[in-house]
Design an enzyme around this catalytic site. Sequence first.
Site, PDB file in Angstrom:
ATOM      1  N   LYS A  22      55.141  62.638   6.872  1.00 43.12           N
ATOM      2  CA  LYS A  22      55.730  61.251   6.492  1.00 43.12           C
ATOM      3  C   LYS A  22      54.444  60.373   7.053  1.00 43.12           C
ATOM      4  O   LYS A  22      54.413  60.546   8.210  1.00 43.12           O
ATOM      5  CB  LYS A  22      57.484  61.248   6.630  1.00 43.12           C
ATOM      6  CG  LYS A  22      58.053  59.783   5.820  1.00 43.12           C
ATOM      7  CD  LYS A  22      59.390  59.617   5.884  1.00 43.12           C
ATOM      8  CE  LYS A  22      60.185  58.322   6.189  1.00 43.12           C
ATOM      9  NZ  LYS A  22      61.162  58.347   6.426  1.00 43.12           N
TER      10      LYS A  22
ATOM     11  N   ARG B  27      62.314  64.461  -2.995  1.00 45.90           N
ATOM     12  CA  ARG B  27      61.468  63.156  -2.946  1.00 45.90           C
ATOM     13  C   ARG B  27      60.023  63.229  -3.026  1.00 45.90           C
ATOM     14  O   ARG B  27      59.625  63.779  -3.041  1.00 45.90           O
ATOM     15  CB  ARG B  27      61.309  63.042  -0.991  1.00 45.90           C
ATOM     16  CG  ARG B  27      61.462  61.856  -0.533  1.00 45.90           C
ATOM     17  CD  ARG B  27      60.872  61.728   0.951  1.00 45.90           C
ATOM     18  NE  ARG B  27      60.242  62.590   1.812  1.00 45.90           N
ATOM     19  CZ  ARG B  27      60.456  63.427   2.769  1.00 45.90           C
ATOM     20  NH1 ARG B  27      60.699  62.740   3.648  1.00 45.90           N
ATOM     21  NH2 ARG B  27      59.050  63.902   3.735  1.00 45.90           N
TER      22      ARG B  27
ATOM     23  N   SER C 290      69.399  58.226   6.428  1.00 42.65           N
ATOM     24  CA  SER C 290      68.559  58.415   7.360  1.00 42.65           C
ATOM     25  C   SER C 290      69.306  57.170   8.844  1.00 42.65           C
ATOM     26  O   SER C 290      68.988  55.949   8.527  1.00 42.65           O
ATOM     27  CB  SER C 290      67.284  57.847   7.385  1.00 42.65           C
ATOM     28  OG  SER C 290      66.848  58.735   6.142  1.00 42.65           O
TER      29      SER C 290
END
Length: 212
Positions: A139, A41, A110
């Site tokens: 996050k 990511r 997601s």
Amino acid sequence: MKKNKMNYRLYLVTEEGLPLNKLLQVVGESVAGGVTVVQLREKKTEAKDFYDRALKVKKLLDSLSVPLIINDRVDVALAVGAAGVHVGQSDLPLPAVKKVIPESMIVGVSARTVEEAIAAEEEGADYIGVGSVFPTSTKADAKLLPTGVLQHIVSAVSIPVVAIGGINEINIGSLKDSGAAGAAIVSALTRAANPKGTAEKLLKCINGVYSF
């Protein structure tokens, strides 16, 4: 081409901005400790740098027989021949993703609600990432999942569900009755002094949590 069956049990999601040597170290040691799949990511990394990092991570993972999932960037996933791609609700829509990737490529989506999860399955997702199941600092826009939603999503779909968000060896046991197929780990591994040892401890916890 038939898709390979994925083992989501201990799923490492890398943290943004790790120096390359550190990234490769964390990935290698985490896999040595039992990580079964790795998602790269890099939300803020430019395309060429993301591609270069993905190539190096994939080379390492290929040597360890562990699949690589690319977060968001379908172009990077295709360019490096990744095993799959993971997209969020605000990324390229799943039907559009499915148009440009080979049938052999895994697609994760997601979801935070039962409705999003059902829609993802109907559109062809192979697995669903659900979170944040615990408070997380990795996050910034992550919202804590309401109590019971993870279990409701698991019950509503027939594809694997991976729990994510703030999971560590202390709290993972509370996922015991969730029905999730695995746990996605970020900072508990990427910031660990000993990623291999931490992965081993997490895997022991997971083996007590998940029955398959």
